[in-house]
Structures are given as C-alpha cells and as structure tokens.
Design a protein around this motif. Structure first.
Motif, PDB file in Angstrom:
ATOM      1  N   LEU A  89      14.178  12.948   8.165  1.00 56.49           N
ATOM      2  CA  LEU A  89      13.023  13.838   8.223  1.00 56.49           C
ATOM      3  C   LEU A  89      11.993  13.466   7.156  1.00 56.49           C
ATOM      4  O   LEU A  89      10.783  13.485   7.409  1.00 56.49           O
ATOM      5  CB  LEU A  89      13.470  15.289   8.034  1.00 56.49           C
ATOM      6  N   ALA A  90      12.500  13.130   5.970  1.00 54.80           N
ATOM      7  CA  ALA A  90      11.587  12.720   4.898  1.00 54.80           C
ATOM      8  C   ALA A  90      10.908  11.397   5.231  1.00 54.80           C
ATOM      9  O   ALA A  90       9.721  11.203   4.934  1.00 54.80           O
ATOM     10  CB  ALA A  90      12.356  12.601   3.584  1.00 54.80           C
ATOM     11  N   ALA A  91      11.644  10.473   5.859  1.00 56.31           N
ATOM     12  CA  ALA A  91      11.058   9.181   6.229  1.00 56.31           C
ATOM     13  C   ALA A  91       9.929   9.359   7.239  1.00 56.31           C
ATOM     14  O   ALA A  91       8.924   8.630   7.204  1.00 56.31           O
ATOM     15  CB  ALA A  91      12.138   8.264   6.793  1.00 56.31           C
ATOM     16  N   GLU A  92      10.079  10.330   8.134  1.00 56.03           N
ATOM     17  CA  GLU A  92       9.018  10.588   9.102  1.00 56.03           C
ATOM     18  C   GLU A  92       7.751  11.101   8.431  1.00 56.03           C
ATOM     19  O   GLU A  92       6.650  10.949   8.981  1.00 56.03           O
ATOM     20  CB  GLU A  92       9.497  11.598  10.141  1.00 56.03           C
ATOM     21  N   ARG A  93       7.904  11.682   7.240  1.00 58.06           N
ATOM     22  CA  ARG A  93       6.743  12.162   6.479  1.00 58.06           C
ATOM     23  C   ARG A  93       6.228  11.118   5.509  1.00 58.06           C
ATOM     24  O   ARG A  93       5.369  11.410   4.684  1.00 58.06           O
ATOM     25  CB  ARG A  93       7.115  13.432   5.726  1.00 58.06           C
ATOM     26  N   GLY A  94       6.766   9.914   5.583  1.00 57.25           N
ATOM     27  CA  GLY A  94       6.264   8.824   4.764  1.00 57.25           C
ATOM     28  C   GLY A  94       7.082   8.488   3.544  1.00 57.25           C
ATOM     29  O   GLY A  94       6.699   7.600   2.774  1.00 57.25           O
ATOM     30  N   ALA A  95       8.208   9.166   3.334  1.00 60.29           N
ATOM     31  CA  ALA A  95       9.036   8.873   2.170  1.00 60.29           C
ATOM     32  C   ALA A  95       9.709   7.515   2.325  1.00 60.29           C
ATOM     33  O   ALA A  95      10.078   7.114   3.428  1.00 60.29           O
ATOM     34  CB  ALA A  95      10.088   9.956   1.984  1.00 60.29           C
ATOM     35  N   ILE A  97      12.846   5.258   1.875  1.00 61.56           N
ATOM     36  CA  ILE A  97      14.290   5.426   1.766  1.00 61.56           C
ATOM     37  C   ILE A  97      14.924   4.055   1.576  1.00 61.56           C
ATOM     38  O   ILE A  97      14.868   3.195   2.460  1.00 61.56           O
ATOM     39  CB  ILE A  97      14.877   6.095   3.025  1.00 61.56           C
ATOM     40  N   ASN A  98      15.503   3.842   0.412  1.00 62.79           N
ATOM     41  CA  ASN A  98      16.226   2.609   0.124  1.00 62.79           C
ATOM     42  C   ASN A  98      17.334   2.940  -0.872  1.00 62.79           C
ATOM     43  O   ASN A  98      17.578   4.113  -1.183  1.00 62.79           O
ATOM     44  CB  ASN A  98      15.294   1.514  -0.398  1.00 62.79           C
ATOM     45  N   THR A  99      17.985   1.913  -1.377  1.00 63.12           N
ATOM     46  CA  THR A  99      19.110   2.163  -2.285  1.00 63.12           C
ATOM     47  C   THR A  99      18.673   2.902  -3.536  1.00 63.12           C
ATOM     48  O   THR A  99      19.335   3.851  -3.976  1.00 63.12           O
ATOM     49  CB  THR A  99      19.775   0.826  -2.672  1.00 63.12           C
ATOM     50  N   ARG A 100      17.541   2.499  -4.104  1.00 64.69           N
ATOM     51  CA  ARG A 100      17.084   3.131  -5.351  1.00 64.69           C
ATOM     52  C   ARG A 100      16.714   4.593  -5.127  1.00 64.69           C
ATOM     53  O   ARG A 100      17.149   5.462  -5.885  1.00 64.69           O
ATOM     54  CB  ARG A 100      15.894   2.369  -5.919  1.00 64.69           C
ATOM     55  N   THR A 101      15.910   4.871  -4.120  1.00 62.20           N
ATOM     56  CA  THR A 101      15.541   6.265  -3.863  1.00 62.20           C
ATOM     57  C   THR A 101      16.756   7.066  -3.385  1.00 62.20           C
ATOM     58  O   THR A 101      16.844   8.273  -3.619  1.00 62.20           O
ATOM     59  CB  THR A 101      14.421   6.360  -2.821  1.00 62.20           C
ATOM     60  N   GLY A 102      17.705   6.379  -2.741  1.00 62.11           N
ATOM     61  CA  GLY A 102      18.926   7.058  -2.334  1.00 62.11           C
ATOM     62  C   GLY A 102      19.700   7.605  -3.516  1.00 62.11           C
ATOM     63  O   GLY A 102      20.349   8.654  -3.411  1.00 62.11           O
ATOM     64  N   LEU A 103      19.647   6.921  -4.653  1.00 62.78           N
ATOM     65  CA  LEU A 103      20.313   7.425  -5.853  1.00 62.78           C
ATOM     66  C   LEU A 103      19.732   8.767  -6.276  1.00 62.78           C
ATOM     67  O   LEU A 103      20.452   9.669  -6.713  1.00 62.78           O
ATOM     68  CB  LEU A 103      20.181   6.409  -6.992  1.00 62.78           C
ATOM     69  N   ILE A 104      18.403   8.897  -6.141  1.00 61.94           N
ATOM     70  CA  ILE A 104      17.750  10.161  -6.484  1.00 61.94           C
ATOM     71  C   ILE A 104      18.183  11.260  -5.512  1.00 61.94           C
ATOM     72  O   ILE A 104      18.448  12.394  -5.914  1.00 61.94           O
ATOM     73  CB  ILE A 104      16.219   9.989  -6.470  1.00 61.94           C
TER      74      ILE A 104
END
Length: 226
Positions: A89-95, A97-104
């Motif tokens: 859902l966040a990716a559809e809003r432009g976020a 998503i990768n390994t680094r942001t996944g840690l957050i």
C-alpha cells in the motif's frame, strides 16, 4: 500484485522465523525453563537454601525445540503477510521499499507489537501474579492497533492534525492503564523476571528488524523480476 505479496511474505517470514527460533532457543528459552522450576516448586526462592543462578536445565529437547521452530516459522509468515501487505500500500503511494527501508519498517513493527505494549504491560514469566488474561489481551490488542495507526499517521500524515492524533493514540492506552493484579506475589525471583523481560524485548527487536529487512529485500527482488 497478489503473487508478489505472497511470494515475498512466504520467503521473508520463513527466514525470519528460523532466525526467531534460533534466538529464542539460545537466549529466551533457558530463562523460561529456569522460571518453570520455581513455578513447579522444584526450586524455592524465599525461605530455602541458596540455589545456583545457573542451574542445569537438561539437554537439547528435540521435540520442544522442533515445535518452537515450526511455531516461529508459521508466526513470522503471518507477520510477514501483514508487513508486506502494508508495504505494498505504501509503495502504491510512492514509498521506496528495499532492504534498507525494510529495516525501518521492522523497527516500526517492533514498536507496535512489542515495545509499546511492554511500556505498561511487560513480558511475564510463568508463575508471576497477573491480571485476568482476557482483560490483558483486550488491552494488548487495543494498544497494538492504536500504536500501528499512530505510526502510520506519523509516517504518511501531511498535517498537524494527523500528527496530533498520532500522539494521542500513542499515549491513550497508557493513560487508560494496563490491567494489573491486586497484589504482586509469585514464586519466581524478580531477577529472572527482569532478565526475561529484557531478553523478550531484545528478541522482538532482533527478529522484527530481520523480518523487515527480509520483506524489503524480497519485495524489491520480486519487483525487479516482474
């Protein structure tokens, strides 16, 4: 989209479940086994001779540890489905998503499922005094829901009103107060209870960060292969 969610969640959840099982068996389970000795009366805290702080807890229990691995794998696959679905859902809003942001995202999951509830209702070892389990579960789930929504408002809100609502949601469960017993009694030494609480929170942090990073990695890989 659905196939990416399923694939990412299954791989990430299974890998994180194996990590969780290893951390639990090495660090958390020995503390639980020690507490069970006091709960069952094999060891006595007050009014008895001093006992070792590091008792012999027996050898490797294949059945118990095998069930732990299975339970953790299933549990973290379930967590992964929730996390990946929200990531999508966040990716559809432009976020991104990768390994680094996944840690957050994993840290946010830890705060939601472990840290926020533990602020007022810390993890408990067997044998300690506790309020009614149904009442505690209601408070715990309410705190998880409020914290999750609050973190979403902080991350994606675009107004002072959203951030104010987030602060209110974070604080509200603790102002209401977690259910506690009328008196604190129990056979387990407080040192063991404190160690278990710290180990449980450390376990939650390590496994959720791993889960978040793995979800981000597999989501990014699935997108690259799409």
């Amino acid at each position: 989209m659905f196939s990416k969610i399923v694939t990412s969640a299954l791989f990430a959840g299974f890998c994180a479940g194996l990590i969780a099982a290893l951390v639990q068996i090495v660090f958390v389970q020995p503390v639980l086994l020690h507490a069970e000795l006091y709960e069952g009366g094999d060891l006595v805290h007050f009014g008895a001779d001093a006992v070792s702080a590091h008792p012999d807890l027996g050898g490797f229990d294949v059945m118990r540890n095998g069930l732990s691995v299975l339970f953790m794998a299933l549990t973290y696959v379930g967590y992964a489905f929730i996390l990946v679905a929200v990531m999508s859902l966040a990716a559809e809003r432009g976020a991104v998503i990768n390994t680094r942001t996944g840690l957050i995202w994993g840290i946010a999951g830890f705060v939601t499922w472990h840290f926020a509830p533990a602020f007022s209702l810390p993890p408990e070892v067997p044998g300690v005094a506790a309020a009614d389990v149904f009442v505690r579960q209601i408070w715990w789930w309410g705190t998880v829901a409020a914290t999750g929504v609050a973190l979403a408002l902080i991350a994606f809100g675009r107004s002072a009103l959203a951030w104010g609502a987030a602060i209110a949601l974070l604080v509200a469960p603790h102002l209401i107060g977690a259910p506690h017993p009328d008196s604190f009694t129990g056979p387990v030494p407080p040192e063991i209870a404190a160690l278990f609480a710290s180990r449980a929170l450390g376990f939650g942090f390590a496994t959720w960060v791993a889960l978040g990073g793995l979800c981000g990695y597999f989501w990014q890989r699935e997108n690259a292969n799409a």
